[in-house]
Enzyme design. Structure first.
Site, PDB file in Angstrom:
ATOM      1  N   ASN A 150       0.805  -1.133   0.077  1.00 22.01           N
ATOM      2  CA  ASN A 150      -0.093   0.246   0.130  1.00 22.01           C
ATOM      3  C   ASN A 150       0.970   1.113  -0.019  1.00 22.01           C
ATOM      4  OD1 ASN A 150      -1.855   2.056   0.425  1.00 22.01           O
ATOM      5  ND2 ASN A 150      -1.920   1.459   2.747  1.00 22.01           N
ATOM      6  N   LYS A 176       0.069   4.211   0.002  1.00 19.81           N
ATOM      7  CA  LYS A 176      -0.617   5.433   0.797  1.00 19.81           C
ATOM      8  C   LYS A 176      -0.554   6.696  -0.388  1.00 19.81           C
ATOM      9  CE  LYS A 176       1.020   3.495   4.967  1.00 19.81           C
ATOM     10  NZ  LYS A 176       0.553   3.600   6.488  1.00 19.81           N
ATOM     11  N   HIS A 197      -9.123   0.816   5.139  1.00 19.17           N
ATOM     12  CA  HIS A 197      -7.777   0.919   5.977  1.00 19.17           C
ATOM     13  C   HIS A 197      -8.053   1.999   7.116  1.00 19.17           C
ATOM     14  CE1 HIS A 197      -3.532   2.344   6.414  1.00 19.17           C
ATOM     15  NE2 HIS A 197      -3.233   1.253   5.871  1.00 19.17           N
ATOM     16  N   GLU A 208      -6.373   4.568   8.181  1.00 19.44           N
ATOM     17  CA  GLU A 208      -6.199   5.479   7.790  1.00 19.44           C
ATOM     18  C   GLU A 208      -7.574   6.229   7.347  1.00 19.44           C
ATOM     19  OE1 GLU A 208      -2.532   5.614   5.641  1.00 19.44           O
ATOM     20  OE2 GLU A 208      -1.457   4.711   7.473  1.00 19.44           O
ATOM     21  N   GLU A 258      -4.749  -5.601  10.464  1.00 17.83           N
ATOM     22  CA  GLU A 258      -3.760  -4.555  10.772  1.00 17.83           C
ATOM     23  C   GLU A 258      -3.962  -3.889  12.319  1.00 17.83           C
ATOM     24  OE1 GLU A 258      -1.929  -3.255   6.732  1.00 17.83           O
ATOM     25  OE2 GLU A 258      -3.670  -2.122   7.100  1.00 17.83           O
ATOM     26  N   GLY A 289       2.913   2.033  10.621  1.00 14.35           N
ATOM     27  CA  GLY A 289       3.867   3.196  10.418  1.00 14.35           C
ATOM     28  C   GLY A 289       4.520   3.529  11.758  1.00 14.35           C
ATOM     29  N   SER A 296       3.894  -2.299  10.211  1.00 15.83           N
ATOM     30  CA  SER A 296       5.386  -2.248  10.128  1.00 15.83           C
ATOM     31  C   SER A 296       6.176  -3.599   9.858  1.00 15.83           C
ATOM     32  CB  SER A 296       5.963  -1.960  11.601  1.00 15.83           C
ATOM     33  OG  SER A 296       5.456  -0.608  11.909  1.00 15.83           O
TER      34      SER A 296
HETATM   35  C1  PEP Z   1      -0.311  -0.084   5.862  1.00 12.40           C
HETATM   36  O1  PEP Z   1      -0.277   1.046   5.457  1.00 12.40           O
HETATM   37  O2  PEP Z   1      -1.494  -0.844   5.634  1.00 12.40           O
HETATM   38  C2  PEP Z   1       0.850  -0.391   6.761  1.00 12.40           C
HETATM   39  C3  PEP Z   1       0.606  -1.555   7.370  1.00 12.40           C
HETATM   40  O3  PEP Z   1       1.489   0.579   6.940  1.00 12.40           O
HETATM   41  P1  PEP Z   1       3.327   0.272   7.461  1.00 12.40           P
HETATM   42  O4  PEP Z   1       3.464  -1.239   6.961  1.00 12.40           O
HETATM   43  O5  PEP Z   1       3.980   1.444   7.117  1.00 12.40           O
HETATM   44  O6  PEP Z   1       3.067  -0.129   8.924  1.00 12.40           O
END
Ligand code: PEP
Length: 249
Positions: free
Chosen positions: A9, A11, A95, A97, A167, A173, A213
């Site tokens: 992803n 973003k 997601h 976010e 997630e 992040g 992460s």
């Molecule tokens: C994501 O954006 O779905 C995500 C898991 O981000 P990150 O890997 O940066 O934690």
């Protein structure tokens, strides 16, 4: 056997030119990665460049969101037919976010998931608890509630076509990865809900990805968990060499 899905992803990162440059490096590194399905979700403005760059490969391109309507007065939204016409095959839905900053709810997650399915796209539906949920012992309750108020509204036929991404919001992040055991526990809780609602066959075949992460140095230990059927990667999916090493865990 559930075929792993290794998804990235992006973003709100990269221009079309940067997208093309990414795939020039990435393509040869995953040319022999038939063990998994690879999906990359760039910003909408890069879908065309990404689709062109993966022509003739097994790499799939996805959107990061999808409107619930086919068309209409929905300023700023992009619909399933538009995403499909751009050549994408997947759409991330719900997601954290989107939930945190753009008012996404379990109800709209269900509507967007249904729209993706209606227009032939594979939805990657995200669920996950916040830090305060985990600290107050509510992780499982939150996952169950997100499931029941959201994707449990799909028919069995629709459900068979989706991918779920677990997630934990506190791991996105932040550099804090869930331990493989924490992730596997959450995946088991989600799979149990699937079994209860859709039966054993659906529970055995649904792919549940872990996201939060994921990096080249922890992908292997996460993927060693039989419960983890792939990863959804944010930051580390921006670098072609790093993401290829995750794909080839
Ligand atoms: C994501 O954006 O779905 C995500 C898991 O981000 P990150 O890997 O940066 O934690």
């Amino acid at each position: 056997m559930r075929k792993p899905v290794m998804a990235g992803n992006w973003k709100m990162y990269k221009t079309p030119a940067e997208t093309t440059a990414f795939f020039e490096k990435f393509r040869p590194l995953v040319a022999a990665s038939g063990h998994c399905e690879i999906v990359i979700a760039p910003p909408f403005t890069n879908l065309a460049a990404a689709v062109a760059a993966v022509q003739g490969t097994a790499i799939h391109i996805g959107a990061q969101n999808i409107a619930w309507a086919k068309e209409g007065a929905f300023t700023g939204e992009i619909s399933g037919p538009m995403i499909a016409a751009a050549g994408a095959t997947h759409a991330i839905v719900g997601h954290s976010e989107r939930r945190q900053y753009f008012g996404e709810t379990d109800e709209t997650v269900l509507k967007r998931t249904q729209a993706a399915l209606e227009y032939g796209l594979t939805p990657i539906v995200c669920v996950g608890e916040r830090l305060d949920d985990r600290e107050s012992g509510k992780t499982e309750a939150v996952l169950v509630s997100q499931f029941q108020k959201g994707i449990a509204g799909l028919t069995a036929q629709q459900f068979a076509k989706i991918v779920i991404a677990y997630e934990p919001v506190w791991a996105i992040g932040t550099g804090k990865t869930a331990t493989p055991e924490i992730a596997a526990d959450a995946h088991r809780a989600i799979r149990a809900e699937v079994r209860e609602k859709y039966g054993k066959e659906a529970a055995d075949s649904i792919r549940i990805l872990y996201g939060g992460s994921v990096k080249p140095d922890n992908a292997r230990v996460l993927m060693a968990q039989p419960e983890i059927d792939g990863v959804l990667v944010g930051g580390a999916a921006l670098d072609p060499v790093g993401f290829a090493s995750i794909v080839n865990f």
